[in-house]
Write a protein that holds these residues in place. Structure first.
Motif: not given
Ligand SMILES: NC(=O)C1=CN([C@@H]2O[C@H](COP(=O)(O)OP(=O)(O)OC[C@H]3O[C@@H](n4cnc5c(N)ncnc54)[C@H](OP(=O)(O)O)[C@@H]3O)[C@@H](O)[C@H]2O)C=CC1
Ligand SMILES: O=C(O)C1=N[C@H](C(=O)O)C[C@H](O)C1
Length: 270
Positions: A157-158, A214-217, A234-237
């Protein structure tokens, strides 16, 4: 050794502005130039002011060749056609080119490989330490859990502005899974499902894409078996994880021979 002079191309973009802030904070690097496309409203502005760190004395220009000629490396998170062009200029200037852009065609990839005869290129769909470590774990898991018992699906998700799908990271993780299984990703991936698809074909690697807000990645690799499921995520914040990785890649590339390298090479995970 003197600080490494870096040019940020796409300086007005989400990653461009993050890179300018991160270069300002990190040791061993200095902003040597900032480039935007012709007609961009960012042209003529001070790069530091645009990125919110105060004046850095670097004016945003639409002349990449002039900027590259005064630098040691270029950080590029733009668009496929632009990155192909910048690879040619980086080769002419004989400087390192870090490419974070995603969504390349096979033809684009061939042009980048040609430029790498003269430029040291580090290219990756994800520059963060976390995702590259995750890729090594995915490869291991895919090897250990065979296709007869475990199906592999990659979910991402992005934010709503992202223009390419599946994400570069999803493809990188799919490639790691394919390597673990000893198969070609191209021949075994299922990128879209719609309508009466029939049952899942054993051994394929599926991709699912979500876009919004606004999901970063966010990325998950799911290994689904009968009665159990392993999920590696993995969740990029914050985009600074990609920017710090890109700066690290440029510093690593400084004394390397021309060629195309990955973040696994930079991080010693290959
Ligand atoms: N590998 C990684 O770790 C990561 C990769 N990415 C990838 O980086 C890319 C950019 O992402 P993001 O920053 O969110 O996107 P943005 O659209 O915010 O930024 C891209 C910038 O590049 C500019 N640009 C496009 N063409 C040119 C050109 N020819 N010359 C100069 N500047 C140009 C755009 O200008 P304009 O708006 O006028 O078109 C824009 O300012 C995407 O491909 C994304 O997938 C993103 C994050 C991490
Ligand atoms: O476009 C983005 O934002 C991102 N793109 C990269 C990708 O395609 O995987 C990396 C990160 O997930 C953010």
């Amino acid at each position: 050794m003197a600080d490494m002079g870096l040019v940020v191309v796409g300086a007005g973009g989400r990653m461009g502005q993050t890179l300018i802030r991160v270069i300002h904070e990190m040791e061993g690097v200095v902003l040597a130039g900032a480039v935007e496309r012709q007609g961009s409203p960012a042209l003529g502005r001070d790069a530091g002011e645009l990125a919110g760190v105060g004046s850095l004395g670097v004016t945003i220009t639409d002349d990449p060749l002039a900027a590259f000629s005064k630098a040691d490396g270029v950080l590029d998170f733009t668009a496929p056609a632009a990155s192909v062009e910048f690879a040619g200029y980086a080769a002419q200037a004989r400087i390192a080119h870090v490419i974070g852009t995603t969504g390349f065609s096979a033809d684009d990839e061939a042009k980048i490989s040609a430029a790498a005869r003269h430029a040291t290129i580090v290219k990756s769909g994800n520059m963060s330490l976390g995702v590259n470590l995750l890729a090594t774990l995915v490869k291991q898991a895919a090897k250990a859990l065979g296709a007869a018992d475990f199906d592999i699906e990659v979910l991402e998700m992005h934010h709503r502005h992202k223009v390419d799908a599946p994400s570069g990271t999803a493809l990188l993780l799919g490639q790691a899974a394919a390597e673990g299984r000893g198969i070609s990703l191209e021949d075994n991936s299922v990128r879209v499902r719609d309508g009466h698809t029939g049952a899942r074909e054993a051994g394929t690697i599926g991709f699912a894409t979500l876009r919004g807000g606004s999901v970063v990645g966010e990325h998950s690799v799911i290994l689904a078996g009968a009665g159990e499921r392993i999920v590696l995520s993995h969740n990029a914040e914050d985009r600074s994880i990609f920017a710090r990785g890109a700066v690290k890649a440029a510093l690593w590339a400084r004394d390397k021979k021309p060629g195309v390298y990955s973040m696994l090479d930079v991080l010693g995970l290959n």
